[in-house]
Design an enzyme around this catalytic site. Structure first.
Site, short mmCIF file in Angstrom:
data_model
loop_
_atom_site.label_atom_id
_atom_site.label_comp_id
_atom_site.label_asym_id
_atom_site.label_seq_id
_atom_site.Cartn_x
_atom_site.Cartn_y
_atom_site.Cartn_z
N TYR A 188 -34.70 49.31 -46.71
CA TYR A 188 -35.04 48.36 -47.68
C TYR A 188 -35.14 49.26 -48.89
CZ TYR A 188 -36.08 45.15 -43.79
OH TYR A 188 -35.99 44.23 -42.81
N GLN B 37 -36.32 36.62 -8.19
CA GLN B 37 -35.05 37.23 -8.45
C GLN B 37 -34.77 38.63 -9.13
OE1 GLN B 37 -32.29 34.47 -10.66
NE2 GLN B 37 -34.04 33.04 -10.13
N CYS C 75 -42.34 35.86 -27.14
CA CYS C 75 -42.36 36.81 -26.35
C CYS C 75 -41.89 36.49 -24.99
CB CYS C 75 -43.52 37.59 -26.33
SG CYS C 75 -43.61 39.27 -25.03
#
Length: 555
Positions: free
Chosen positions: A169, A399, A343
């Site tokens: 920045y 899984q 999240c």
């Protein structure tokens, strides 16, 4: 194991922090388009108030050319002070301190995000859109904008100010030799930094810190040695230094699981050697042991994504409770061009305003021991139900047990460890190798409707992968051992750019070839299919969370 140092008090610029844990400034998109903090943003911070210090997301200083993302906090007008005062009041009431991070993004923006015709920068070195080199009038104007924003911050009740000089920045653009090509006195970017800090220091009485990238992953840019020289020059003007990493490229402090070394302790040592200022350090810190290693060099541990994954991290460390880990997937927390922060492992993130579900009682049977079932069982147990969890195979995880990517597997097995420990702590009764087929009002089938494709073994073939499905990304690690593997850019299209960049590096180490399209190679096996909405860990856990949360609700 004791982590006493982590919970020691520390004073920063006269402000006493209750522990040595700070929440990293992270963009959320939870503010309004005008830059006001919303109730959602207030509660997002309050929920994480067990940290000794909260540093807000980057907050722009003018409504001209300082903004970098939509729905970013702004302190460009006195009109915003009452809402910011509401934010600081809430955080103080929750028992912690809060600093505001002030920023001008310089060239790291687009025309449609600012109110002037062209982004400004120290030099005419474009990044996203064409830029205009700053005149001295521009420089004086921007310094004045920082000063006014700092005054507003103090009036709003903030305990301190952090100047954002990291991640490419505007301040970093002055400091970095890679992008500062000026021919006047500001070619030495520290001149700008000194003038800025002095003016802000003269205007406010609260502490002032600087966030700076200790490395920009570029020998032409900021390095630990360059940063050490910068800090030595401005040390007398600052109350603390906050070390992060990165500039414009894919690599930064929020490294995905493909990065082999998750923190920047070695780089921080170079800066530590030249200053006695309180040193903050961020960078993929997720475990208490990570934090203890950081405190060997720094004074304050800065947690970012880990506090998104588990806002009670400080409490759980102190009480030795299971911690929901950040798996460093860089997915839902990084989709900020079009989404609010979320999240994958914490479905409550961004929804902190929702009322708590009512307490329950009695027995509930959950069928399915994958992520969806484990999350359903966890939430039900927290609500007070007596939960029995049935899994037809001989282990929990579903899984997750099929993952072949060793980097991803290492992180996701930490998630499995969390669920196993948490379910045990909550008293969930787990039955393995048992298939439950009965129906009833107290039975929840927590099995995803969709799944990723199962692994198929190939040997001695030429495989072309042109699909974005996450499972295929994993399977490449296995296929590359016995086959020639070619991949197209579609494989990486849904990944955060840092994760995509580093996955490409890992593939190159395996000998995987990159091609432009399906027609680029004659393959024995072609795997294609690009999906806009594919099954994911985040969706699976969220489904389990809402199943557990809404069970027993009367419509």
């Amino acid at each position: 194991m004791s982590f006493n140092k982590l919970f020691e008090q520390i004073t920063v610029g006269g402000v006493e922090l209750s522990n040595r844990i700070a929440m990293s400034p992270m963009a959320t998109n939870l503010a309004t388009p005008e830059g006001y903090p919303t109730e959602e943003l207030v509660m997002y911070y309050v929920r994480r108030a067990s940290a000794g210090l909260i540093i807000t997301e980057y907050t722009y200083v003018n409504r001209v050319d300082a903004r970098g993302t939509p729905n970013q906090l702004g302190l460009y007008s006195d009109d915003l002070i009452p809402k910011f005062a509401r934010l600081t009041e809430a955080i103080h009431n929750a028992g912690t301190k809060v600093f505001v991070q002030l920023v001008h993004v310089g060239r790291k923006t687009r025309r449609d995000l600012i109110w002037s015709n062209t982004p400004i920068a120290p030099s005419n070195v474009p990044l996203l859109d064409p830029v205009r080199e700053m005149s001295e009038d521009d420089i004086n104007r921007v310094i004045n904008d920082f000063v006014k924003a700092a005054i507003r911050a103090e009036r709003s009740g903030f305990d301190g100010i952090e100047l954002h000089g990291a991640h490419g920045y505007l301040i970093a653009q002055f400091l970095s030799p890679a992008v500062n090509k000026r021919n006047d006195r500001y070619r030495d970017g520290v001149v700008f930094l000194e003038e800025l800090i002095k003016e802000v220091r003269n205007a406010v009485s609260i502490p002032i810190g600087l966030r700076i990238s200790v490395t920009e992953f570029d020998g032409e840019g900021l390095t630990p040695e360059v940063v050490a020289r910068i800090i030595r020059r401005v040390e007398g003007l600052l109350d603390y230094v906050h070390l992060s990493a990165g500039r414009d490229g894919p690599l930064g402090s929020s490294m995905p699981f493909y990065y082999k070394r998750p923190s920047f302790i070695d780089e921080a040592r170079v800066v530590r050697a030249v200053t006695k200022l309180p040193l903050f350090l961020v960078g993929s810190i997720s475990t208490p042991k990570d934090a203890e290693r950081v405190l060997e060099v720094a004074d304050v541990v800065v947690l970012g994504r880990q506090l998104l994954a588990d806002p009670d991290w400080p409490i759980k460390v102190r009480l030795s409770m299971p911690i929901r880990p950040c798996i460093r997937c860089n997915q839902s927390c990084r989709l900020l061009a079009t989404r609010e922060v979320r999240c994958d492992v914490n479905p409550e993130l961004g929804w902190e305003l929702l009322p708590l579900p009512f307490n329950g009682s009695g027995e509930v049977i959950v069928v399915g021991g994958g992520l969806m079932g484990m999350e359903t069982a966890r939430v039900l147990a927290l609500r007070g139900f007596d939960v029995r969890l049935y899994e037809k195979s001989d282990r929990l995880g579903g899984q997750l047990n099929e993952i072949r990517d060793p980097y991803k597997r290492a992180e996701l097995m930490r998630l499995m460890d969390y669920y196993e420990r948490e379910l045990k702590r909550l008293g969930v009764k787990v039955y393995l190798d048992m298939e439950f087929k009965d129906d009833g009002d107290n039975v929840i089938y927590a099995v995803p409707k969709e799944r990723q494709p199962e692994f198929r073994d190939y040997r001695g073939l030429r495989i072309l992968l042109d699909s974005n499905l996450y499972a295929y990304q994993d399977y490449v690690f296995e296929w590359a051992r016995y086959n020639e593997v070619y991949v197209t850019e579609n494989v990486f299209r849904d990944l955060d750019r840092a994760r995509a960049y580093l996955l490409m590096e890992r593939y190159r180490e395996l000998g995987v070839e990159f091609v432009g399209s399906q027609n680029s190679v004659k393959a024995d096996v072609v795997i294609n299919g690009v999906y806009r909405n594919q099954p994911s860990i985040g969706k699976t856990i969220a489904s389990g969370y809402w199943l557990g949360r809404t069970y027993g609700r009367v419509n």
